[in-house]
Scaffold this motif. Sequence first.
Motif, mmCIF file in Angstrom:
data_model
loop_
_atom_site.group_PDB
_atom_site.id
_atom_site.type_symbol
_atom_site.label_atom_id
_atom_site.label_comp_id
_atom_site.label_asym_id
_atom_site.label_seq_id
_atom_site.Cartn_x
_atom_site.Cartn_y
_atom_site.Cartn_z
ATOM 1 N N ALA A 84 -4.121 -13.161 -1.817
ATOM 2 C CA ALA A 84 -4.159 -13.141 -0.356
ATOM 3 C C ALA A 84 -5.078 -12.032 0.133
ATOM 4 N N ALA A 85 -5.090 -10.910 -0.583
ATOM 5 C CA ALA A 85 -5.916 -9.769 -0.179
ATOM 6 C C ALA A 85 -7.358 -9.909 -0.645
ATOM 7 N N ILE A 86 -7.555 -10.364 -1.891
ATOM 8 C CA ILE A 86 -8.898 -10.448 -2.490
ATOM 9 C C ILE A 86 -8.970 -11.757 -3.276
ATOM 10 N N LEU B 85 4.536 -1.511 -8.197
ATOM 11 C CA LEU B 85 3.599 -2.187 -9.097
ATOM 12 C C LEU B 85 2.551 -3.001 -8.343
ATOM 13 N N ILE B 86 2.958 -3.723 -7.318
ATOM 14 C CA ILE B 86 1.971 -4.519 -6.575
ATOM 15 C C ILE B 86 1.010 -3.603 -5.838
ATOM 16 N N SER B 87 1.509 -2.500 -5.306
ATOM 17 C CA SER B 87 0.619 -1.506 -4.696
ATOM 18 C C SER B 87 -0.355 -0.963 -5.718
ATOM 19 N N SER C 40 0.852 -1.190 0.000
ATOM 20 C CA SER C 40 0.000 0.000 0.000
ATOM 21 C C SER C 40 0.883 1.233 0.000
ATOM 22 N N SER C 41 1.917 1.207 -0.827
ATOM 23 C CA SER C 41 2.881 2.314 -0.846
ATOM 24 C C SER C 41 2.259 3.613 -1.339
ATOM 25 N N THR D 167 -8.842 -2.295 -4.797
ATOM 26 C CA THR D 167 -9.464 -1.924 -3.517
ATOM 27 C C THR D 167 -10.118 -0.552 -3.559
ATOM 28 N N GLN D 168 -9.413 0.439 -4.054
ATOM 29 C CA GLN D 168 -9.934 1.806 -4.026
ATOM 30 C C GLN D 168 -11.010 2.030 -5.079
#
Length: 640
Positions: A352-354, A290-292, A21-22, A299-300
């Motif tokens: 893992a997140a979604i 990139l992953i952020s 989440s950078s 998410t947003q």
Amino acid sequence: MKLSAIDDYSTFLYHQGTNYSSYRLFGAHFTSYKRKSCVRFAVWAPHAQQVSVVGDFNNWDDRMDRMTASSYGNGIWVAYIEGLQEGDIYKYAITTSSGDVILKSDPYAFASELRPGTASKLTKLHYHWKDKNWQRDCQNYDSYKNPMLIYEMHLGSWRRNAAGDVLTYREIAQQVVAYVKDMNYTHIELMPLCEYPFDGSWGYQITGYFSVTSRYGNPEDFMYFVDVCHRNHIGVILDWVPGHYCRDAQGLRFFDGQPVYESENELLAENQEWDTMNFDYGRTEVQSFLISNALFWLTQFHLDGLRIDAVANMLYLDYGHGAGPWQSNAYGGRENLDAIDFLHKLNTAVFAAIPQTLMIAEESSAWPLVTKPVDVGGLGFNYKWNMGWMNDMLKYMSLDPIYRKENHNLVTFSLCYAFSENFILPLSHDEVVHGKRSLLNKMPGDYWQKFAGLRAFYAYWMAHPGKKLLFMGCDFGQFIEWNYNDSLDWHLLEYPMHHALHDYVRELNAYYLEHPELWQEDCEWSGFSWISCDDCNNSVIAFYRRGRENNLMTVVLCNFTPIVRHSYRVGVPEKGVYAEVFNSDAERFGGSDVCNTDAFVSEDIPMHGQNQSMVLTLPPLAVIYLKMQSEITDNGTEKI
């Protein structure tokens, strides 16, 4: 949005490549500092001598708002500036190691100036979402066992207003949703919407990875678009481009005067074919970036999936170099080991997140295990575009039917590997540009045969294992190639054959949705069986799709010639009474109306490896679907 503190922990995660989440750490955020309202700016520029924030608010004077090198991170610069408002534009003035001052857009900006402007724009991401029911239902959604009909779109050329101007996210939302629902699609896939400078790149050459393009409105407008889709039970997938970025001066290239996001090795840094830059996947800060970014959109903006563009460019070190020099890996191979590790890390983090996210690879090579989990050696995606099927079938369908019998393998070969990956069958924008002709105009023959051939192709495509994707305009027979700078030719719907094709696609989509055998077992051999794959002389194939329940079955017969096949005997898997339930040659679809109106009772005559068979008529350039209406048992006829 909750900010991340600029501290040992958050910067440590960033530098080791695991701050996912950078965007909460970097960029421009409205906050308070020492009890005063301000905007916190943070940027990573490891080779810079000095960095300043410049904009209209300080007359673009790099002496005014200088940033301070943070004590917590290698090359992280921070400033707190009071008196700024939403909508203010800014850039970073970076003094390079050689003393030059360059102006750069914010890599983490949430909004950007409308082209040809290149500045970043201050904004808050504030939107009241109303898609709670969709989000709840998605938690238990199994895409493998559900239908997926994807409508691919380029927002700027789907439809324009009377003046020829593009529609905004809010203007287009209700129109698109009404259309997609009427045509029975389940998902929309949007061509890239990260900010990009050149319209002709279609969004695939990006400068602002965290900025939704300002061409159609602001971030909240795009959130509204997604929200409207979700409230109408339509998923939204975004094309995402982590494989390369454009060379424009305000972007990521030589961000602080030296390579930062790209490799220091020119052979690794540049894609010469596309005149773009490749990310350095071995650099941990790039991994965090990139992953952020992927998780930011998911998410947003509540997106349901990402279609990852040009994965082959990421995987192969020689991709895009043509006959020119390229740099091999440490073992002398062409595989990009850093990119493989990055994709493992990306997909692991996203799922893992979604867990229900659609992570779709546009991967054009035969790389193995693209859609297999990372822990068994796969790349970790859950879907892959089946480019081999697409290329073979478009080549086959473009042939004059007289030559198809010698190329029968183009139709049948895809079943040799159809279940090696979880596939989506794409008929995308790439196939209707650059002189390739539209799908309709690829079909050989006269006006009638072109429409007949396309209807047959669509019916075969719908029945073939794999989820489906169709580019806008292809569902009503756009005759010319797609033009990113103009609206689709909606006026074609005033012509009978185009109108009939449009009705046909709507009804074909509905058949797909209503018959689970066409999608329940898309990824397993249990959902597909050949009946006849070797009748090359007649250019006929026959197969059936089966669902989880025994009575869920559709028999598919395809005749890829303009010749009516009378008294054609075909094997069927079960003894019973069959009826034709869908025919691409029906008169209401613009066909010649060669139909099988009577039911068929199977006979105890072996054919095509089946114990039962029946005789019927195959219409020209057409596909028919059969359903068993009644099962014949030793006790008589039983209704299914």
